[in-house]
Motif scaffolding. Structure first.
Motif, PDB file in Angstrom:
ATOM      1  N   GLN A  99      -6.094 -16.496  25.701  1.00 37.61           N
ATOM      2  CA  GLN A  99      -5.950 -17.630  26.612  1.00 37.61           C
ATOM      3  C   GLN A  99      -6.380 -17.233  28.013  1.00 37.61           C
ATOM      4  OE1 GLN A  99      -1.921 -18.146  25.694  1.00 37.61           O
ATOM      5  NE2 GLN A  99      -2.194 -20.114  24.692  1.00 37.61           N
ATOM      6  N   GLY A 100      -6.719 -18.226  28.815  1.00 36.43           N
ATOM      7  CA  GLY A 100      -7.082 -17.979  30.201  1.00 36.43           C
ATOM      8  C   GLY A 100      -8.324 -17.113  30.345  1.00 36.43           C
ATOM      9  N   LEU A 101      -9.254 -17.291  29.429  1.00 41.42           N
ATOM     10  CA  LEU A 101     -10.417 -16.409  29.378  1.00 41.42           C
ATOM     11  C   LEU A 101     -11.240 -16.444  30.676  1.00 41.42           C
ATOM     12  CD1 LEU A 101     -11.629 -17.066  25.713  1.00 41.42           C
ATOM     13  CD2 LEU A 101      -9.626 -15.830  26.546  1.00 41.42           C
ATOM     14  N   GLN A 102     -11.416 -17.668  31.190  1.00 46.88           N
ATOM     15  CA  GLN A 102     -12.221 -17.801  32.409  1.00 46.88           C
ATOM     16  C   GLN A 102     -11.576 -17.087  33.588  1.00 46.88           C
ATOM     17  OE1 GLN A 102     -13.046 -21.886  33.216  1.00 46.88           O
ATOM     18  NE2 GLN A 102     -14.731 -21.936  31.746  1.00 46.88           N
ATOM     19  N   TRP A 103     -10.289 -17.291  33.667  1.00 45.29           N
ATOM     20  CA  TRP A 103      -9.553 -16.675  34.771  1.00 45.29           C
ATOM     21  C   TRP A 103      -9.742 -15.151  34.740  1.00 45.29           C
ATOM     22  CZ3 TRP A 103      -5.792 -13.148  35.925  1.00 45.29           C
ATOM     23  CH2 TRP A 103      -5.170 -13.264  37.178  1.00 45.29           C
ATOM     24  N   VAL A 104      -9.692 -14.592  33.555  1.00 45.36           N
ATOM     25  CA  VAL A 104      -9.803 -13.145  33.411  1.00 45.36           C
ATOM     26  C   VAL A 104     -11.184 -12.656  33.865  1.00 45.36           C
ATOM     27  CG1 VAL A 104      -9.849 -11.224  31.766  1.00 45.36           C
ATOM     28  CG2 VAL A 104      -8.092 -12.989  31.582  1.00 45.36           C
ATOM     29  N   THR A 105     -12.225 -13.321  33.368  1.00 43.57           N
ATOM     30  CA  THR A 105     -13.568 -12.845  33.733  1.00 43.57           C
ATOM     31  C   THR A 105     -13.839 -13.024  35.222  1.00 43.57           C
ATOM     32  OG1 THR A 105     -14.328 -14.953  32.856  1.00 43.57           O
ATOM     33  CG2 THR A 105     -14.801 -13.008  31.540  1.00 43.57           C
ATOM     34  N   LYS A 106     -13.189 -14.017  35.817  1.00 40.12           N
ATOM     35  CA  LYS A 106     -13.395 -14.236  37.239  1.00 40.12           C
ATOM     36  C   LYS A 106     -12.678 -13.164  38.081  1.00 40.12           C
ATOM     37  CE  LYS A 106     -12.260 -18.164  39.406  1.00 40.12           C
ATOM     38  NZ  LYS A 106     -11.845 -19.543  39.139  1.00 40.12           N
ATOM     39  N   ASN A 107     -11.506 -12.753  37.586  1.00 37.98           N
ATOM     40  CA  ASN A 107     -10.670 -11.903  38.421  1.00 37.98           C
ATOM     41  C   ASN A 107     -10.814 -10.400  38.199  1.00 37.98           C
ATOM     42  OD1 ASN A 107      -8.583 -13.464  40.268  1.00 37.98           O
ATOM     43  ND2 ASN A 107      -9.008 -14.695  38.429  1.00 37.98           N
ATOM     44  N   TYR A 108     -11.289 -10.028  37.034  1.00 36.74           N
ATOM     45  CA  TYR A 108     -11.438  -8.592  36.788  1.00 36.74           C
ATOM     46  C   TYR A 108     -12.909  -8.260  36.596  1.00 36.74           C
ATOM     47  CZ  TYR A 108      -6.462  -9.059  35.902  1.00 36.74           C
ATOM     48  OH  TYR A 108      -5.144  -9.346  36.031  1.00 36.74           O
ATOM     49  N   GLN A 109     -13.319  -7.159  37.232  1.00 33.81           N
ATOM     50  CA  GLN A 109     -14.727  -6.803  37.138  1.00 33.81           C
ATOM     51  C   GLN A 109     -14.918  -5.379  36.628  1.00 33.81           C
ATOM     52  OE1 GLN A 109     -14.793  -8.002  41.061  1.00 33.81           O
ATOM     53  NE2 GLN A 109     -14.418  -9.978  40.060  1.00 33.81           N
ATOM     54  N   PRO A 110     -16.070  -5.163  35.985  1.00 32.03           N
ATOM     55  CA  PRO A 110     -16.398  -3.800  35.585  1.00 32.03           C
ATOM     56  C   PRO A 110     -16.528  -2.912  36.828  1.00 32.03           C
ATOM     57  CG  PRO A 110     -17.809  -5.374  34.463  1.00 32.03           C
ATOM     58  CD  PRO A 110     -17.052  -6.135  35.498  1.00 32.03           C
ATOM     59  N   ILE A 134      -2.852  -6.095  34.541  1.00 33.63           N
ATOM     60  CA  ILE A 134      -3.907  -5.286  35.145  1.00 33.63           C
ATOM     61  C   ILE A 134      -3.769  -5.281  36.663  1.00 33.63           C
ATOM     62  CG2 ILE A 134      -6.404  -5.096  35.487  1.00 33.63           C
ATOM     63  CD1 ILE A 134      -6.835  -6.200  32.783  1.00 33.63           C
ATOM     64  N   GLU A 135      -3.934  -4.131  37.248  1.00 33.55           N
ATOM     65  CA  GLU A 135      -3.897  -4.032  38.707  1.00 33.55           C
ATOM     66  C   GLU A 135      -4.940  -3.069  39.194  1.00 33.55           C
ATOM     67  OE1 GLU A 135      -0.463  -3.187  40.772  1.00 33.55           O
ATOM     68  OE2 GLU A 135       0.438  -5.102  40.245  1.00 33.55           O
ATOM     69  N   ILE A 136      -5.365  -3.306  40.404  1.00 30.09           N
ATOM     70  CA  ILE A 136      -6.304  -2.344  40.987  1.00 30.09           C
ATOM     71  C   ILE A 136      -5.549  -1.045  41.234  1.00 30.09           C
ATOM     72  CG2 ILE A 136      -7.719  -1.834  43.006  1.00 30.09           C
ATOM     73  CD1 ILE A 136      -8.217  -4.865  43.185  1.00 30.09           C
ATOM     74  N   ALA A 137      -6.130   0.061  40.807  1.00 29.08           N
ATOM     75  CA  ALA A 137      -5.408   1.321  40.819  1.00 29.08           C
ATOM     76  C   ALA A 137      -4.996   1.743  42.221  1.00 29.08           C
ATOM     77  CB  ALA A 137      -6.245   2.409  40.167  1.00 29.08           C
ATOM     78  N   ALA A 138      -5.885   1.679  43.150  1.00 36.54           N
ATOM     79  CA  ALA A 138      -5.577   2.150  44.497  1.00 36.54           C
ATOM     80  C   ALA A 138      -4.445   1.331  45.099  1.00 36.54           C
ATOM     81  CB  ALA A 138      -6.819   2.056  45.374  1.00 36.54           C
ATOM     82  N   LYS A 139      -4.519   0.012  44.887  1.00 33.09           N
ATOM     83  CA  LYS A 139      -3.536  -0.895  45.448  1.00 33.09           C
ATOM     84  C   LYS A 139      -2.171  -0.627  44.833  1.00 33.09           C
ATOM     85  CE  LYS A 139      -3.100  -5.800  45.545  1.00 33.09           C
ATOM     86  NZ  LYS A 139      -3.740  -6.948  44.901  1.00 33.09           N
ATOM     87  N   ASP A 140      -2.192  -0.383  43.558  1.00 33.23           N
ATOM     88  CA  ASP A 140      -0.952  -0.218  42.835  1.00 33.23           C
ATOM     89  C   ASP A 140      -0.094   0.904  43.410  1.00 33.23           C
ATOM     90  OD1 ASP A 140       0.356   1.257  40.127  1.00 33.23           O
ATOM     91  OD2 ASP A 140       0.663  -0.898  40.370  1.00 33.23           O
ATOM     92  N   GLU A 141      -0.758   1.988  43.807  1.00 32.12           N
ATOM     93  CA  GLU A 141       0.021   3.121  44.279  1.00 32.12           C
ATOM     94  C   GLU A 141       0.802   2.830  45.552  1.00 32.12           C
ATOM     95  OE1 GLU A 141      -2.993   6.140  44.000  1.00 32.12           O
ATOM     96  OE2 GLU A 141      -2.849   5.761  41.854  1.00 32.12           O
ATOM     97  N   THR A 142       0.240   1.982  46.422  1.00 32.18           N
ATOM     98  CA  THR A 142       0.979   1.688  47.640  1.00 32.18           C
ATOM     99  C   THR A 142       2.025   0.612  47.384  1.00 32.18           C
ATOM    100  OG1 THR A 142      -0.736   0.123  48.188  1.00 32.18           O
ATOM    101  CG2 THR A 142      -0.841   2.289  49.257  1.00 32.18           C
ATOM    102  N   LEU A 143       1.676  -0.319  46.517  1.00 28.77           N
ATOM    103  CA  LEU A 143       2.560  -1.458  46.316  1.00 28.77           C
ATOM    104  C   LEU A 143       3.815  -1.074  45.545  1.00 28.77           C
ATOM    105  CD1 LEU A 143       1.570  -4.951  45.973  1.00 28.77           C
ATOM    106  CD2 LEU A 143       2.862  -4.196  43.993  1.00 28.77           C
ATOM    107  N   ASN A 144       3.618  -0.178  44.639  1.00 24.22           N
ATOM    108  CA  ASN A 144       4.700   0.074  43.720  1.00 24.22           C
ATOM    109  C   ASN A 144       5.211   1.504  43.859  1.00 24.22           C
ATOM    110  OD1 ASN A 144       6.399  -0.825  41.805  1.00 24.22           O
ATOM    111  ND2 ASN A 144       5.104  -0.183  40.087  1.00 24.22           N
ATOM    112  N   ARG A 145       6.054   1.682  44.866  1.00 25.92           N
ATOM    113  CA  ARG A 145       6.575   3.032  45.052  1.00 25.92           C
ATOM    114  C   ARG A 145       7.528   3.408  43.936  1.00 25.92           C
ATOM    115  NH1 ARG A 145       9.552   1.559  49.557  1.00 25.92           N
ATOM    116  NH2 ARG A 145       8.690  -0.461  49.021  1.00 25.92           N
TER     117      ARG A 145
END
Ligand code: ADP
Ligand code: MG
Length: 700
Positions: A99-110, A134-145
């Motif tokens: 489900q939500g296939l379009q949303w996924v292709t729009k929001n996540y990139q290779p 899914i989260e951007i790796a760099a962002k995740d480290e600061t956001l989620n202590r």
């Protein structure tokens, strides 16, 4: 002062009215405060990042770090799915969306480094993760202590609207970052003496734990608070009730009680019986109306205790009555009690549906004049024509079979509420009793009279039927009688009767007349036929009684020492225990045989194991609570658990509950109206939560 926490969720950034509406419909969450009190159901240790080569399907949730190499669409129009191939330096795995296939292709990139989180599974011989977070790796480290990531329950509908656990978590984070310090909900003195952390710290840490230790303290504080306020409101209602209804004061223990105790008892009371009688005597003399629940396994001697309580009522010039749920039980109680009291100058009569009219008139007259001291009976006691002279004590056996309104009618038969003692052989774990029957005092007889041989419980699979028959033949040779019980579950009633009938026929084939005699008893029989078959068995004329669970309550036949339970896997623990309690009443070694098919669910197997291991009703009730959760415990279904626990768990937090109750009790002992300034907060919050205060009258 209006806080952000009072605001509705729909005003939060990124929510909007439509999604807010969904959140309310699906989870009942409307305000920000609701969200803050929507607690995680578990935490996942996200301190570890797995390598793709380490993944296998036994893992629950894992996280991996890598990049999407490419997307591809698979399947036909309506069953389309989106697959992303995700790789790290050790291998590849597929991420799948339905489900939500379009949303996924729009929001996540290779070619962006992501952290992917989800549960790996094998699909078409390939490892994949469906609908991962899914989260951007760099962002995740600061956001989620926090290494412990909170997981929230969600529903399919919410998930398909992108309200995943993750999204809920983020919303809560948003509220917390915008909130000033949350207002405290417990008085300072409690926080200090109990060494609790503040509400603000607790709420923040329960959603975003700083450390494992802080998470523990947060959960502790929140559970305590939840249980504490429930207990405070229960105990407050109890004190109010006691203030409103004065109890008759039974100040003396007189001749009836003493003579009985000294000359009639052929045996010593058990320690537990003595303890309970002391508790009851204290209540009866206190000037407060007694409202006590007496719990004890079948055969633990409750009826005797009840009888002695009635004698205290008589010694103080009052009448007493005992109400049982079935005619059979009422008859049995009557026989026991009049046997015990023979030639003591106490008059005892029985009133049931089958009492003849002429007898009734005489009984009514004696009851009104006060010449009748003890009345034993069934629902018939509730009829308006039954008028006491001065009813001082009501004993109710197996209470959950009576409706609330019925019981109320009984205690209105007196100008002042009589004392009430409710007996039950369905053990309720302490924690449940304290909340469910919180405004009843609970007495427990946790000891059987000496000399009872513990019942031996055996589990046999279907294939051992011949072994079973051999065993039964031996027991019959020894002069014993046998019950064979079949389950009767409403939804499959028809099939169940067929099983019963076939079982009966099979038993008759294996135990043919004239050598053997077998009777069959079930709920669809006419009551005269049922009674006749029952009496036949009671008189020892039948060797085997094949029955449905109609025999569960009350039948007392000391010579029946074997209980065979067919399809044992279909019974709940408490029912199995009740059924087993039908044997073990005489001097002989008794047996309970649990017959089951080979195919057992994990829970059914566990139930049978527990039955084989222990005879202790409380242990069984505790196990039942753990297996099924409090909502399903027998005896509570009708009343239900009258409140939702958000964080505490009755099957695990017994000690904390006791602690919360003691704390609440202490406070009320010193300040029953919560008038002291330091208790202002308690009073205010109790009133604020008044709508959740339980109507206990509907329970006890
Ligand atoms: P319950 O009502 O809890 O099922 P009862 O009061 O019917 O138990 O007692 C079961 C049997 O045990 C009765 O025959 C009773 O007379 C007997 N009994 C009760 N208390 C004792 C005791 N302290 N010692 C020996 N026998 C007892
Ligand atoms: Mg009994």
């Amino acid at each position: 002062m209006s806080q952000i926490t009072d605001q509705e969720i729909k005003y939060l950034k990124g929510v909007g009215p439509k999604r807010a509406e969904l959140l309310e419909k699906e989870l009942g969450l409307r305000t920000c405060n609701d969200l803050l009190y929507f607690f995680p159901y578990k935490y996942i240790d996200r301190s570890r990042i797995y390598k793709i080569e380490e993944i296998n399907t036994t893992q629950t949730y894992i996280q991996i770090k890598g990049k999407i190499t490419h997307f591809r669409l698979e399947g036909q129009r309506h069953k389309q799915r989106l697959v992303a191939v995700f790789a790290d330096d050790t291998g590849k795995i597929e991420l799948v969306w339905f489900q939500g296939l379009q949303w996924v292709t729009k929001n996540y990139q290779p070619d962006i480094e992501y952290i992917v989180f989800g549960k790996p599974a094998l699909y078409n011989y390939k490892l994949s993760i469906a609908h991962p977070e899914i989260e951007i790796a760099a962002k995740d480290e600061t956001l989620n202590r926090s290494p412990f990531q909170a997981q929230y329950n969600s529903t399919e509908k919410l998930k398909s609207n992108f309200f995943t656990s993750r999204a809920v978590h983020k919303l809560i984070g948003q509220i917390l970052s915008q909130s000033p310090v949350l207002e405290e909900t417990l008085p300072d003195y409690l926080i200090n003496t109990l060494m609790l952390i503040s509400l603000d710290k607790a709420i923040r840490n329960v959603h975003y734990p700083e450390s494992q230790d802080m998470l523990k303290r947060a959960v502790y504080r929140l559970k305590f608070e939840e249980l504490f306020y429930i207990q405070l409101s229960i105990l407050l209602q109890k004190t109010r009730r006691q203030a409103a209804f004065k109890g008759f004061v039974f100040s003396r223990v007189g001749d009836n009680f003493n003579n009985f105790y000294k000359t009639r008892l052929a045996f010593e009371l058990t320690g537990a019986q003595k303890k309970v009688i002391r508790e009851i005597r204290k209540d009866l003399g206190s000037g407060k109306q007694m409202n006590r629940l007496l719990q004890g396994d079948v055969g633990s001697g409750k009826t005797l205790v009840a009888l002695m309580a009635m004698l205290i009522a008589l010694d103080n010039g009052y009448q007493a009555c005992l109400m049982a749920p079935t005619e059979l039980l009422a008859n049995q109680h009557f026989t026991t009690i009049s046997g015990f009291l023979e030639n003591m100058g106490v008059s005892v009569l029985l009133l049931t549906g089958s009492t003849k009219r002429s007898e009734r008139e005489n009984l009514h007259e004696q009851l009104r004049s006060g010449r009748l001291h003890i009345l034993v009976g069934t629902h018939a006691l509730l009829e308006d024509s039954v008028q006491f002279n001065n009813l001082g004590l009501v004993i109710i056996d197996e209470q959950h079979r009576f409706g609330v309104a019925q019981r109320a009618r009984l205690w209105k038969k007196s100008e002042q509420y009589p004392h009430i003692l409710v007996m039950t052989a369905t053990p309720i774990p302490r924690t449940l009793a304290m909340t469910l029957y919180g405004d009843l005092d609970v007495s427990v007889i946790d000891e059987l009279p000496p000399g009872r041989k513990p019942i031996q419980t055996i589990h046999h699979y279907e294939s051992k039927r011949l072994v079973l028959h051999g065993f039964l033949r031996n027991q019959i040779k020894l002069g014993r009688q046998i019950y064979v019980v079949y389950p009767l579950i409403r939804e499959s009633e028809k099939l169940d009767y067929i099983a019963l009938e076939e079982g009966y026929e099979a038993i008759v084939r294996a135990f043919p007349p004239p050598e053997y005699s077998v009777v069959c008893v079930h709920g669809q029989m006419k009551s005269e036929d049922k009674e006749a078959a029952m009496q036949y068995f009671i008189r020892g004329q039948a060797h085997i009684m094949v029955a449905t669970t109609v025999i569960e309550v009350g039948v007392d036949i000391p010579n029946a020492s074997v209980m065979v339970i067919e399809n044992a896997e279909r019974f709940g623990l408490s029912q199995l225990h009740q059924l087993r309690g039908r044997v073990g009443r005489g001097a002989d070694q008794s047996y309970c045989v649990l017959m089951s098919s080979y195919k057992l669910s994990k829970e059914a197997r566990r139930r049978i194991e527990i039955m084989v291991q222990t005879n202790d009703g409380f242990e069984i009730a505790e196990a039942d609570l753990k297996l099924r959760g409090p909502g399903d415990i027998e005896g509570t279904q009708q009343s239900g658990i009258p409140f939702d626990l958000k964080i505490a768990n009755l099957s695990q937090d017994g000690q904390l509950l006791q602690y919360a109750r003691d704390t609440a009790m202490n406070i009320l002992e010193q300040d029953v109206r919560l008038e002291k300034p330091e208790n202002n907060l308690l009073k205010r919050l109790l009133n604020k939560n008044a709508k959740t205060v339980i109507d206990w009258s509907s329970i006890s």
